[in-house]
Each structure stands twice: as structure tokens, then as C-alpha cells.
Design an enzyme around this catalytic site. Structure first.
Site, short mmCIF file in Angstrom:
data_model
loop_
_atom_site.label_atom_id
_atom_site.label_comp_id
_atom_site.label_asym_id
_atom_site.label_seq_id
_atom_site.Cartn_x
_atom_site.Cartn_y
_atom_site.Cartn_z
N HIS A 148 -3.03 7.93 -1.64
CA HIS A 148 -2.03 8.42 -0.68
C HIS A 148 -0.70 8.71 -1.38
CE1 HIS A 148 -4.83 7.27 2.45
NE2 HIS A 148 -3.99 7.64 3.40
N HIS A 197 -2.99 -1.80 -0.51
CA HIS A 197 -2.69 -1.53 -1.92
C HIS A 197 -1.75 -2.60 -2.46
CE1 HIS A 197 -4.63 2.23 -2.96
NE2 HIS A 197 -4.20 2.78 -1.84
#
Length: 233
Positions: A148, A197
Site C-alpha cells: 500500500h 504492517h
């Protein structure tokens, strides 16, 4: 030697020099973060920041009011594959409509190349998703680097640099580029808040994404001067 350096600097335009510095800094940061990601245990840097987004002693409870979690999910969607593909496709179609086929092809190559690079880095490092806190969205791919964060940087910065060439004055150009950077930063930060993450994954995504976007910008500049890619101006 000094005269040679001075002559070289005089020939280089400031944006080109800045892009070179971003590429060098991004590559250096990516290499350093890859070493951190390969460690057998998470670095304190990663764990402390990840836990900072959770209430103390409650890894399943994110900080902030109830509406914030939904808002962060909305922000993270700006870096999803679906949204980026839609934006890229719309841009390519627009460029074809205004008779800029080479620019459209270059846009496709820049974004697709970033996707390939992201996938290769994920397989190379093979880092699992963090298990220190609960995941607020479902993810199944590898963790390093954040796709992302990286693809947001590649897509939005490439779009921003293209759009800036159509704009009439410097203030609007700066605004568009700052908006592209801000969107990239918000998407990356959302990945840490959602717990999917490690912070180093996001930093690596930014390093790789910014470096790739600047490399593509330099390539576009060169191709435009050689009349291979149409100048948008």
C-alpha cells in the site's frame, strides 16, 4: 576537481539533483530496512510504535474514538490494488483520449513496474505479518515492504508529476505534489494503525516507492527531450 564539480552542478537543474538525492536516499534506506526485516526478532523500533497505536495492555483495542477505525479503513483503501488500478486505468484512458499514447504507455509501465518490484521484494525478504497486535483488516500477503505504501507513492507521485505539467503556476503545482505526498503518508500510517504492517515495512515501502517514482520521473524527462514520450505542456 572543484571546478569540475562546480561545472557539473551548474549543468544540473535543481529538480533533477533533488530527484537523484531522493533515489539515493530511498535505496540506502531500503537496504538498511531489509537488514532489520530479516532479523529473527522484531526490533524495539517496530514493537514500540505498533503498540503505541493500541491501549496499554489491550493489543486488540486501537486508540482513538470509535469512528476513527472506520475512517482509517477508508484512508487505507486509497492504497488498495482496486483503487490504484481504477485511478491508473482512468488516467491512461484520459491520456489516450487527448492523444498522448506514449505517455499513457509510460504511465502503465511505471505503475506496473512498481507492482512487480514490490512483489519481488516481498518474496525476497519473506517477512510475515506482525502478530503483536490484532489485525483490523484481513491480509494474506507477505509484510515487507508495505505494498500500500509503496504503490501509493508510485501511483500518486507519478500522477502528481503528470498533473503538475498541465497546471499554470507554481503554487498549484506545489499543491498537487504536496497532496500526492500527503496521501501517500496517510495510507502508509493507516497500515500501522490497522496492525497489518510493522512500521519498518511502511518506511521501506515509502523508500522504494519514492525512489521508483523519481526514477520514472527522470526517465520521462529524458524520453520527452528525445521526443519518444509526448510533452504534456
Amino acid at each position: 576537481m572543484k571546478s569540475i564539480v562546480d561545472a557539473l552542478l551548474n549543468r544540473l537543474e535543481f529538480p533533477v539533483l533533488l530527484a537523484g538525492l531522493v533515489i539515493a536516499g530511498g535505496l540506502w534506506g531500503l537496504v538498511e530496512l531489509m537488514e532489520l526485516a530479516r532479523a529473527t526478532t522484531p526490533h524495539a523500533f517496530d514493537t514500540e510504535i505498533l503498540l503505541a497505536f493500541r491501549h496499554a495492555g489491550q493489543p486488540d483495542s486501537p486508540i482513538g474514538p470509535p469512528w476513527l477505525e472506520g475512517a482509517v479503513r477508508d484512508v487505507t483503501a486509497l492504497g488498495s490494488t482496486t483503487v490504484l488500478v481504477l485511478i491508473t486505468t482512468a488516467t491512461i484512458l484520459y491520456l489516450l483520449l487527448i492523444r498522448r499514447p506514449s505517455t499513457a504507455l509510460f504511465m502503465f509501465a511505471a505503475v506496473a513496474g512498481g507492482q512487480v518490484l514490490s512483489s519481488l521484494l516481498k518474496f525476497e525478504v519473506d517477512r510475515p505479518r506482525p502478530d503483536l497486535v490484532s489485525h483490523l483488516v484481513n491480509e494474506t500477503s507477505l509484510s515487507f515492504p508495505s505494498g500500500h505504501a509503496m504503490l501509493s507513492a508510485v501511483t500518486y507521485l507519478t500522477l502528481g508529476s503528470l498533473a503538475a505539467r498541465f497546471l499554470p503556476d507554481r503554487r498549484t503545482k506545489v499543491f498537487v505534489l504536496c497532496l500526492a505526498v500527503l496521501t501517500t503518508v496517510l495510507v502508509g500510517a493507516s497500515r500501522v494503525y490497522l496492525g497489518v504492517h510493522w512500521p519498518s515495512d511502511v518506511l521501506a515501502g515509502w523508500c522504494a516507492g519514492f525512489a521508483w517514482a523519481m526514477l520514472c520521473w527522470l526517465a520521462a524527462r529524458l524520453l520527452q527531450r528525445r521526443k519518444i514520450v509526448e510533452d504534456c505542456e
